[in-house]
Scaffold this active site. Structure first.
Site, short mmCIF file in Angstrom:
data_model
loop_
_atom_site.label_atom_id
_atom_site.label_comp_id
_atom_site.label_asym_id
_atom_site.label_seq_id
_atom_site.Cartn_x
_atom_site.Cartn_y
_atom_site.Cartn_z
N SER A 1 -6.28 11.11 -2.61
CA SER A 1 -6.28 11.94 -1.43
C SER A 1 -5.33 13.14 -1.20
O SER A 1 -5.59 14.34 -0.84
CB SER A 1 -6.23 11.07 -0.09
OG SER A 1 -4.93 10.25 -0.25
N LYS B 1 0.69 -1.22 0.01
CA LYS B 1 0.05 0.02 0.01
C LYS B 1 0.84 1.23 0.05
O LYS B 1 0.82 2.30 -0.68
CB LYS B 1 -1.07 -0.13 1.26
CG LYS B 1 -1.66 1.16 1.73
CD LYS B 1 -3.13 1.19 1.20
CE LYS B 1 -3.81 2.30 1.73
NZ LYS B 1 -4.42 3.35 0.81
N ASN C 1 0.87 4.19 -2.83
CA ASN C 1 0.78 5.67 -2.32
C ASN C 1 1.96 6.63 -2.82
O ASN C 1 1.71 7.57 -3.08
CB ASN C 1 0.53 5.79 -1.05
CG ASN C 1 -0.86 5.43 -0.58
OD1 ASN C 1 -1.12 4.78 0.40
ND2 ASN C 1 -1.93 5.80 -1.29
N ASN D 1 -0.20 9.01 -5.36
CA ASN D 1 -0.26 10.24 -4.57
C ASN D 1 0.46 11.33 -5.03
O ASN D 1 -0.25 12.49 -5.45
CB ASN D 1 -0.36 10.13 -3.09
CG ASN D 1 -1.29 8.97 -2.56
OD1 ASN D 1 -1.78 8.21 -3.37
ND2 ASN D 1 -2.18 9.16 -1.54
O1 PAF Z 1 -4.84 8.01 -1.18
C1 PAF Z 1 -5.68 7.53 -1.99
O2 PAF Z 1 -6.18 8.44 -2.83
C2 PAF Z 1 -5.53 6.20 -2.41
O3 PAF Z 1 -5.00 5.39 -1.27
C3 PAF Z 1 -5.30 5.68 -3.47
C4 PAF Z 1 -5.00 4.23 -3.69
C5 PAF Z 1 -3.88 6.10 -4.33
C6 PAF Z 1 -6.36 5.76 -4.54
O4 PAF Z 1 -6.81 6.96 -4.84
#
Ligand code: PAF
Length: 305
Positions: free
Chosen positions: A255, A185, A189, A193
């Site tokens: 995000s 994960k 990110n 991100n």
């Molecule tokens: O932070 C985020 O937006 C999510 O974890 C991800 C997986 C990048 C999807 O938008």
């Protein structure tokens, strides 16, 4: 079950709404002290565009003391401070779930872990969008992985927890090797991100061939740092996973991009900043993650002017 959700963001409200639909749950919501205008209800719009109202029970200190389950749905940077404040109130048998982006070593928090208390990480792929004050939209059905990061949990308690969470917001799977999932994960990110925030694009754009070389370079650094934490990741598999997530969430605004748009603090210090920091500790150069960390810091500071 007595449940307290800590955090009134998109994920906190998603769990609050879903767990409140189960008659056997007694759920309450603890908001940040900064939220002064507390409404009576929240609005939840499901994935087929139906809107539902739910009365909100706000959690007092007594709720926190009596909670069997506490779910932190906070940004990574807010977690330690919140845990310092709330943890002394939790009872010995409470199970604690942490849901956030980025990596945090909860054992390094300035608080001793309570003996036998189950500390669990939750990694989610659900899309939840906060459209207004206490107003969210479930933009994509997803999945949650949970697993023990510190303390202990009996087999009985574990299966009751997984069953209860699964009934509220499927699907939920218990992971024996949650640490590896946390690194995967983190890798996702580290790519999606910052790149979506810098290029101001939806997630799907990152799957474009023009980003491939940069993606490989970012992930290669994550693979090397993960190895220092006894996690072995395959660069090939990670690259495919990142592209798949970008395609599956093609129209989503990440995000970090949302945080930049809304002039909120980002989680960059716990994502690419974490890789940079670990690189410095282990003497491994991380030029790509370091550059992204600095670029987002710059973007965020410009944003504040
Ligand atoms: O932070 C985020 O937006 C999510 O974890 C991800 C997986 C990048 C999807 O938008």
């Amino acid at each position: 079950m007595n449940i307290v959700i800590i955090g009134q963001g998109a994920i906190g409200l998603l769990w609050y709404f879903k767990l409140s639909q189960q008659a056997h749950n007694n759920v309450s919501l603890r908001c940040s002290a900064k939220v002064t205008n507390l409404p009576e209800r929240m609005t939840f719009t499901d994935s087929s565009q139906q809107s539902h109202q739910q009365i909100i029970a706000f959690a007092s200190d007594e709720h926190l003391q009596q909670a069997d389950l506490i779910i932190y749905c906070l940004k990574a940077y807010a977690l330690e401070q919140a845990h310092l404040q709330y943890h002394p109130l939790f009872n010995q048998n409470a199970t604690i779930i942490f849901s956030h982006n980025g990596l945090i070593d909860i054992k390094s928090f300035a608080l001793p872990l309570k003996k036998n208390q189950a500390n669990i990480a939750m990694l989610m792929t659900h899309g939840s969008l906060k459209t207004d004050h206490f107003n969210i939209m479930h933009t994509g059905e997803g999945h949650s992985d949970i697993g023990l990061i510190a303390g202990d949990i009996s087999a009985n308690k574990r299966s009751t927890l997984v069953k209860m969470l699964n009934e509220a917001l499927p699907s939920v799977t218990w992971q024996q090797h949650i640490k590896e999932k946390q690194w995967i994960k983190l890798a996702i990110n580290c790519v999606i991100n910052p790149l979506t925030a810098i290029h101001n694009c939806d997630n799907g754009v990152i799957a474009n061939v023009k980003f491939q070389q940069e993606i490989q370079a970012i992930l290669q650094e994550v693979v090397m740092i993960a190895r220092k934490h006894e996690v072995s990741l395959s660069l090939h598999d990670l690259t495919q996973t990142v592209c798949k997530v970008a395609q599956n969430t093609a129209l989503n605004c990440s995000s970090m991009r949302s945080d930049i748009h809304a002039k909120r603090k980002t989680e960059i210090d716990h994502i690419n900043g974490f890789v940079h920091q670990q690189g410095a500790i282990h003497n491994i150069p991380t030029p790509h993650n370091t550059a992204l960390w600095q670029q987002i810091k710059k973007l965020a500071s410009k944003n504040r002017c």
